[in-house]
Design an enzyme around this catalytic site. Sequence first.
Site, PDB file in Angstrom:
ATOM      1  N   ILE A 465       0.823  -1.210   0.000  1.00  0.00           N
ATOM      2  CA  ILE A 465       0.000   0.000   0.000  1.00  0.00           C
ATOM      3  C   ILE A 465       0.856   1.258   0.000  1.00  0.00           C
ATOM      4  O   ILE A 465       0.344   2.353   0.108  1.00  0.00           O
ATOM      5  CB  ILE A 465      -0.981   0.008   1.183  1.00  0.00           C
ATOM      6  CG1 ILE A 465      -0.235   0.078   2.517  1.00  0.00           C
ATOM      7  CG2 ILE A 465      -1.881  -1.221   1.139  1.00  0.00           C
ATOM      8  CD1 ILE A 465      -1.159   0.282   3.717  1.00  0.00           C
ATOM      9  N   LEU A 629      15.943  -3.285   6.207  1.00  0.00           N
ATOM     10  CA  LEU A 629      16.184  -3.918   4.912  1.00  0.00           C
ATOM     11  C   LEU A 629      16.534  -2.888   3.843  1.00  0.00           C
ATOM     12  O   LEU A 629      17.304  -3.167   2.931  1.00  0.00           O
ATOM     13  CB  LEU A 629      14.951  -4.714   4.480  1.00  0.00           C
ATOM     14  CG  LEU A 629      14.500  -5.818   5.446  1.00  0.00           C
ATOM     15  CD1 LEU A 629      13.206  -6.443   4.977  1.00  0.00           C
ATOM     16  CD2 LEU A 629      15.588  -6.881   5.589  1.00  0.00           C
ATOM     17  N   PRO A 631      17.132   1.330   4.005  1.00  0.00           N
ATOM     18  CA  PRO A 631      17.061   2.573   4.783  1.00  0.00           C
ATOM     19  C   PRO A 631      16.257   3.669   4.091  1.00  0.00           C
ATOM     20  O   PRO A 631      15.698   4.537   4.757  1.00  0.00           O
ATOM     21  CB  PRO A 631      18.528   3.005   4.911  1.00  0.00           C
ATOM     22  CG  PRO A 631      19.341   1.838   4.525  1.00  0.00           C
ATOM     23  CD  PRO A 631      18.499   0.925   3.677  1.00  0.00           C
ATOM     24  N   LYS A 632      16.168   3.610   2.774  1.00  0.00           N
ATOM     25  CA  LYS A 632      15.421   4.656   2.066  1.00  0.00           C
ATOM     26  C   LYS A 632      13.914   4.480   2.256  1.00  0.00           C
ATOM     27  O   LYS A 632      13.212   5.423   2.636  1.00  0.00           O
ATOM     28  CB  LYS A 632      15.772   4.620   0.579  1.00  0.00           C
ATOM     29  CG  LYS A 632      15.191   5.767  -0.213  1.00  0.00           C
ATOM     30  CD  LYS A 632      15.728   5.743  -1.632  1.00  0.00           C
ATOM     31  CE  LYS A 632      15.384   7.033  -2.345  1.00  0.00           C
ATOM     32  NZ  LYS A 632      16.038   7.088  -3.663  1.00  0.00           N
ATOM     33  N   THR A 633      13.419   3.273   2.002  1.00  0.00           N
ATOM     34  CA  THR A 633      11.975   3.066   2.169  1.00  0.00           C
ATOM     35  C   THR A 633      11.601   3.086   3.655  1.00  0.00           C
ATOM     36  O   THR A 633      10.520   3.546   4.010  1.00  0.00           O
ATOM     37  CB  THR A 633      11.513   1.747   1.515  1.00  0.00           C
ATOM     38  OG1 THR A 633      12.319   0.674   2.004  1.00  0.00           O
ATOM     39  CG2 THR A 633      11.631   1.820   0.005  1.00  0.00           C
ATOM     40  N   GLU A 704       4.295   1.159  12.033  1.00  0.00           N
ATOM     41  CA  GLU A 704       3.485   1.731  13.111  1.00  0.00           C
ATOM     42  C   GLU A 704       4.323   2.506  14.126  1.00  0.00           C
ATOM     43  O   GLU A 704       3.929   3.586  14.574  1.00  0.00           O
ATOM     44  CB  GLU A 704       2.709   0.640  13.859  1.00  0.00           C
ATOM     45  CG  GLU A 704       2.289  -0.556  13.033  1.00  0.00           C
ATOM     46  CD  GLU A 704       1.018  -0.343  12.252  1.00  0.00           C
ATOM     47  OE1 GLU A 704       0.300   0.627  12.513  1.00  0.00           O
ATOM     48  OE2 GLU A 704       0.752  -1.161  11.355  1.00  0.00           O
TER      49      GLU A 704
HETATM   50 MO1  MOS Z   1      -1.895  -0.795  10.004  1.00  0.00          MO
HETATM   51  S1  MOS Z   1      -3.212   0.323  11.140  1.00  0.00           S
HETATM   52  O1  MOS Z   1      -2.046  -2.308  10.803  1.00  0.00           O
HETATM   53  O2  MOS Z   1      -2.532  -0.711   8.451  1.00  0.00           O
END
Ligand code: MOS
Length: 737
Positions: A465, A629, A631-633, A704
Amino acid sequence: MIQSAPQTSSPSVGQPVDRVDGLLKVTGQARYPAEFPFERMAHAVIVQSTIARGSIKTIETAAAEAAPGVLAVLTHLNAPRLHSSPPSFVVGAAPPPPLQDQHISYHGQHIAVVVAETLEQATFAATLITVDYQEETPLLRLDDPHAQVLDNAFPDVVRGEPEAVLARAPVRVEATYTTPTQHHNPLAPAATIASWDDETLTLHDSTQGVYNTRAQLAMMLGLEITQVRVLAPFIGGAFGSGLRPWPHVVLAAISARQVGRPVKLVLTREQMYTTTGYRPRSVQRVALGATRKGQLLATIHEGTEPVAMNDDFREGLTRATALLYASPHLRTAYRQVRLNVAVPTWMRGPGESTGLFALESALDELAYALDIDPLELRLRNDTPVHPQSGQPWSSRKLRECFELGAQAFGWERRPRAPRSLRDGHELIGWGVSGSYYPYNRQPAEARVRLLADGSVLIQTSATDIGPGTATILAQIASDALGLPLARIRCELGDSNSPVSPNQGGSMLAASAGSAVHATAATLLEQALALVQEDECSPLRGASRKMILTGDGYIALKSDPTRRESYTAILQRHGLDLLEATGRAAPGDEAQRFGTGIFGAKFVEVRVDAELGRIRVSRVLSVIAAGRILNPKTARSQVIGGTVGGIGMALLEQTRMDETTGRIVNANFADYAIPVHADIPPLEVLFVEEPDLELNPLGVKGVGEVAIVGIAPAIANAIYHATGRRVRDLPITMDNLL
Ligand code: MOS
């Protein structure tokens, strides 16, 4: 060490490589759910209830049915009967299916869907539907004495004698903190295209988990799982709003079946406020008791959130409090109040983003009560073992995060007293917060296919996503096989591919990453097996331990000039491809260790002394999330979470009319989210701690933990700047005048 062959070329994992799908995205080639073309596609528009509680007496659809282009109107009177999903603690269960009866339990509940030739015709016809309701007084307030209070979502956590010890603690603080309803607001509204082929349903959908959506749609529609295919190769954001299949997905499916044509259903921005979840508001009480030297003796954290009428979504609101700091006596409790509200769900950093606002604010208050530096207070309460289980941590570099951050931020220059830093008319304040999110991992599978031209295709049903899942999976395969990253392609988000968990709970890198890692290793074994007895191969007789890989070759460790390319091996054996499907699952590590993802957040704010205007001027996030894995992303993830945290602290708040239950700011004009001008340069540091107790890659996840702790660090910085303690989010200028 990672259990893969040694490399002849430099590893890709750990490098800040660009997104492998970046070009597709910026050139518009990446297809998002609403963008798939279908012949004869019809358009669906949803009608929602304008009351929060009661029932539909009559619903008039004749005018809508007669309107130009209309193909069907579905209401509870003519919609097919559907089955319910199991409760939502099965992660990502769907709320009850729509249009099953006349009852209304929240404002914005779907009551009809109109399908027409064009979106405009469906939109117009939807306005012609009239409803006569039997209205009842809705339960909308957390303190409504008529509302049912649930205490069974999670058991209370108790250690020692918290109340008694708190009562005699030398220093105590106690306060109530509140957070408002906040919405995910992904840039792309949720969209579904449903099409039926005989008894087989295909859905293009804005989901964070195609397997989950497939399973639940099949259940609701009474189909076999094999009769449903869900595709989500790209999604325009979600932040948790795509973790459950929402009722509109079902409406798209039944509409398409009804009219016998593919149907596209795109939610309006306003509908996104009632039907794809939200972060529930909270009221939290925190009481802390400590010694004069700042040793926590007792901690009490009670939190209450709403729960919808026909749902049981819960989140770990007080979960982190039981383990982030040592406190020999403790009680945490989570309560829910059943209200006539839309169904909430996970939103970035679910549980911790809200819960640690309260705990980390209270710790700051305790630091001032003790006259101890707030960062020092946290270090004094670090814990070498999991405070509840007594088990060792698989890894916990919280102290290192605080120490590295303090150094980089210049924390030692911070005067302790509030209102002691000033620049012209601006008051300056520095705040700090700890950060934590649980380490999660689920079983996952992958397919890795090596083609004769030396290119690789990775397939797993995981969605990406936005965090860069495709990129890290390609990096993992690149290293495991010794093939250049440019030769590796990822196909994600297809429920016909091997199973992967939801992209949620920061678990996908560890889950799908481990699956790709294991599967690529199997593929390498297959290539080696081909040449085991191959007279023509320099690798003949070589075992896995005897070889290394790189640049598309397998070579002998003892003499790397004796090597052979994958292409040569496949060609000589007359093979078009080699393919492996593999699985990786967690073991008992989560039972043997305390686990978690940790971080420290440092914030500088500038508050206009006369106007109360708040600006965040610096943010430093220090994250210990296992092996990084890419550092940029990973940095990009942390930046995104930080922006979310700034919004949470200062801007975002969904307002509901507490007499009608209507959300009054369901649009981007009235619901403020941060824009570029709100965001200072954001600094991110990682404390590397490859955690090989958890998985062979040593990875944890950053999605998160990125947001958690930003809001309290801002609130604490505002206190330091102004001497004003604000315990209710969002903190706005009127709080500071
Ligand atoms: Mo995250 S709130 O588990 O997409």
